[in-house]
Design a protein around this motif. Structure first.
Motif: not given
Length: 236
Positions: A54-55, A57, A60, A83-84, A101-104
């Motif tokens: 996420d740091t 993201a 991605r 990470n997604v 939620y960070n789903n980038t």
């Protein structure tokens, strides 16, 4: 494992090992590595991938859309810590979450998998059953459960995939571990093959070229038709 290296017809084991070694491609940062192998006699690319956390993201989407795409093809078995999650409604369970939620990058990964026509084995096998591979602490003392670890496989005739529950984790966690972290996941390949039965004696098919035999069979058929009268009785 070296013990899993298959050899092609006329190829020595060492030649097969060298061929796998020479096929390796990797990113300089170690984020992805692939190798080409034979599996069940078919050429398959194995890919092991770790996507940005996420740091980072924001990197991605391009990673899935461009960098990773160049390394894969339709005959790929892909193991990835993405990470997604592919589907937030199925692959995510959060308690006391203070933010979204960070789903980038999820849409780019899903598009890549669709373009390569790979099978999400866990979801194909489990349907909509909850299945989580990663478990992390979140503020407030709760735990977030996600399926960020995924295994994708090629869709090939004669090969079926099974999602397997791993009974023995090869990477056991210390008892005093702060987080549960990741679970090991596994898929297995099954080739559907027929097996000749032994109840009946095999018949040499050349017998159908013998006039006496064919004449006898024709006589039996004609006698049955005469007795049953299928045209009259509508019993064809």
């Amino acid at each position: 494992p070296r013990s899993s290296v298959e050899t092609a017809p006329g190829q020595s084991y060492q030649q097969a090992v060298d061929q796998v070694r020479n096929s390796i491609q990797r990113l300089a940062n170690g984020r992805a590595v692939t190798a080409d192998v034979l599996m069940e006699g078919r050429k398959i690319r194995l890919a092991s991938v770790y996507a940005h956390a996420d740091t980072a993201a924001a990197q991605r989407p391009a990673f899935f859309r461009t960098t990773l795409r160049r390394m894969l093809h339709k005959n790929t078995i892909l193991g990835i810590d993405a990470n997604v999650v592919p589907n937030e409604s199925l692959d995510l369970s959060r308690a006391n979450a203070g933010s979204a939620y960070n789903n980038t990058g999820a849409s780019e990964l899903n598009q890549l998998i669709a373009d390569l026509e790979l099978i999400d084995v866990a979801r194909e096998y489990l349907g909509q059953e909850p299945f989580y591979t990663s478990h992390h602490n979140v503020p407030g003392g709760a735990v977030t459960h996600t399926r960020i670890d995924q295994l994708y496989a090629p869709d090939k005739d004669g090969i079926t995939w099974e999602h397997t529950t791993v009974e023995r984790d090869l990477f056991p966690r210390p008892k005093d571990a702060i987080e549960l972290d990741h679970d090991m996941i596994e898929i297995r390949v099954q080739r559907v093959t027929g097996k000749r039965g032994t109840d009946l004696k095999p018949v040499d098919e050349s017998i159908y070229e013998e006039e006496a035999f064919v004449t006898a069979v024709a006589g039996e058929i004609n006698e049955i038709v005469r007795k049953e009268s299928p045209e009259t009785n509508g019993t064809w």
